[in-house]
Design an enzyme around this catalytic site. Sequence first.
Site, PDB file in Angstrom:
ATOM      1  N   SER A   9       1.293  -3.614  -3.100  1.00 39.37           N
ATOM      2  CA  SER A   9       2.204  -4.465  -2.555  1.00 39.37           C
ATOM      3  C   SER A   9       1.936  -5.810  -3.304  1.00 39.37           C
ATOM      4  O   SER A   9       0.518  -5.854  -3.737  1.00 39.37           O
ATOM      5  CB  SER A   9       1.952  -4.448  -1.040  1.00 39.37           C
ATOM      6  N   TYR A  30      -3.251  -3.265   6.715  1.00 37.03           N
ATOM      7  CA  TYR A  30      -2.278  -3.075   5.480  1.00 37.03           C
ATOM      8  C   TYR A  30      -2.741  -3.881   4.192  1.00 37.03           C
ATOM      9  O   TYR A  30      -2.868  -3.120   3.260  1.00 37.03           O
ATOM     10  CB  TYR A  30      -0.922  -3.836   5.911  1.00 37.03           C
ATOM     11  N   LYS A  59      -3.993  -1.742   0.826  1.00 36.60           N
ATOM     12  CA  LYS A  59      -3.317  -2.012  -0.244  1.00 36.60           C
ATOM     13  C   LYS A  59      -4.138  -2.350  -1.409  1.00 36.60           C
ATOM     14  O   LYS A  59      -4.068  -2.303  -2.508  1.00 36.60           O
ATOM     15  CB  LYS A  59      -2.097  -3.011  -0.145  1.00 36.60           C
TER      16      LYS A  59
END
Length: 266
Positions: free
Chosen positions: A148, A161, A165
């Site tokens: 991402s 997150y 990532k």
Amino acid sequence: MATQLTTDLTGKVALVTGSASGIGRDIAETYAKAGAAVGIADINPDAAQATVDTIKAAGGKAVAIAMDVTNEDAVNAGVDKLVQEFGGIDILVSNAGIQIINPIDQFSYADWKKMIAIHLDGAFLTTKAALKYMYQNDKVGTVIYMGSVHSHEASALKAPYVSAKHALLGLARVLAKEGAAHNVRSYVVCPGFVKTPLVEKQIPEQAKEKGISEEEVVKNVMLGQTVDGEFTTTDDIAQLTLFLTAFPTNAMTGQSFIASHGWFMK
Ligand code: NAI
């Protein structure tokens, strides 16, 4: 004479996790159109079967694989099933993911562990299961992690997150070094905001957390830094993934590729 890039994947076998929806589904359909046989691995078996039906109706090859990427036995069984069905595995796209947002001081440990399990443990487990077969021959193997912009940049409310990532960059770099002797390459694909169910769910949640309207979340928080005010699309990501899969040499192994309509440049 250099090898020419061709996006014909006839004879290749791919496993795409989280491919019952969103980005993963578009990648799976794009691979199938390019000639690959595709394993549609997802925790949601009915939706996975619907993706398979769409691919088959268009003349492609696919099989549904019920898989929770955090369950080692399910991952191993799923990869074994794909290999039994299509004779091998050449491509893994570790894409399954969810989003849970909260400030760090309010993040439950259970939610933290769930996020890390899906995004990071799932990437490790599917990689390990695929390498068991990829390392058995000298054929080119390709492993793509769905990173991402949050593999390179932080946003408030997304601690696990962003952490997971970022960690995928490390996993991909180690795999690039270890896999080279076996012709296995690794990449991280890093999308900006893509309007999938994962993001649609976040719009009202972010509006509530930040005390702003949903329109402001989209215009300012999600797309404010892009050059064109546009969401990245599932097709943008599927085409980038196809290109990386088809790329004929090791030149870019271990690298990450940001596709965010100019939101983040590195
Ligand atoms: P989505 O919600 O449309 O699809 C995610 C899929 O993963 C669903 O089919 C879901 O059933 C599956 N899944 C969830 N948990 C699973 C598990 N434990 N095991 C197997 N399958 C599971 O989401 P989207 O947006 O397509 O996301 C795909 C990936 O792209 C994720 O890794 C996400 O972090 C990443 N990404 C998404 C962006 C976006 O803006 N939508 C931006 C950057 C990265």
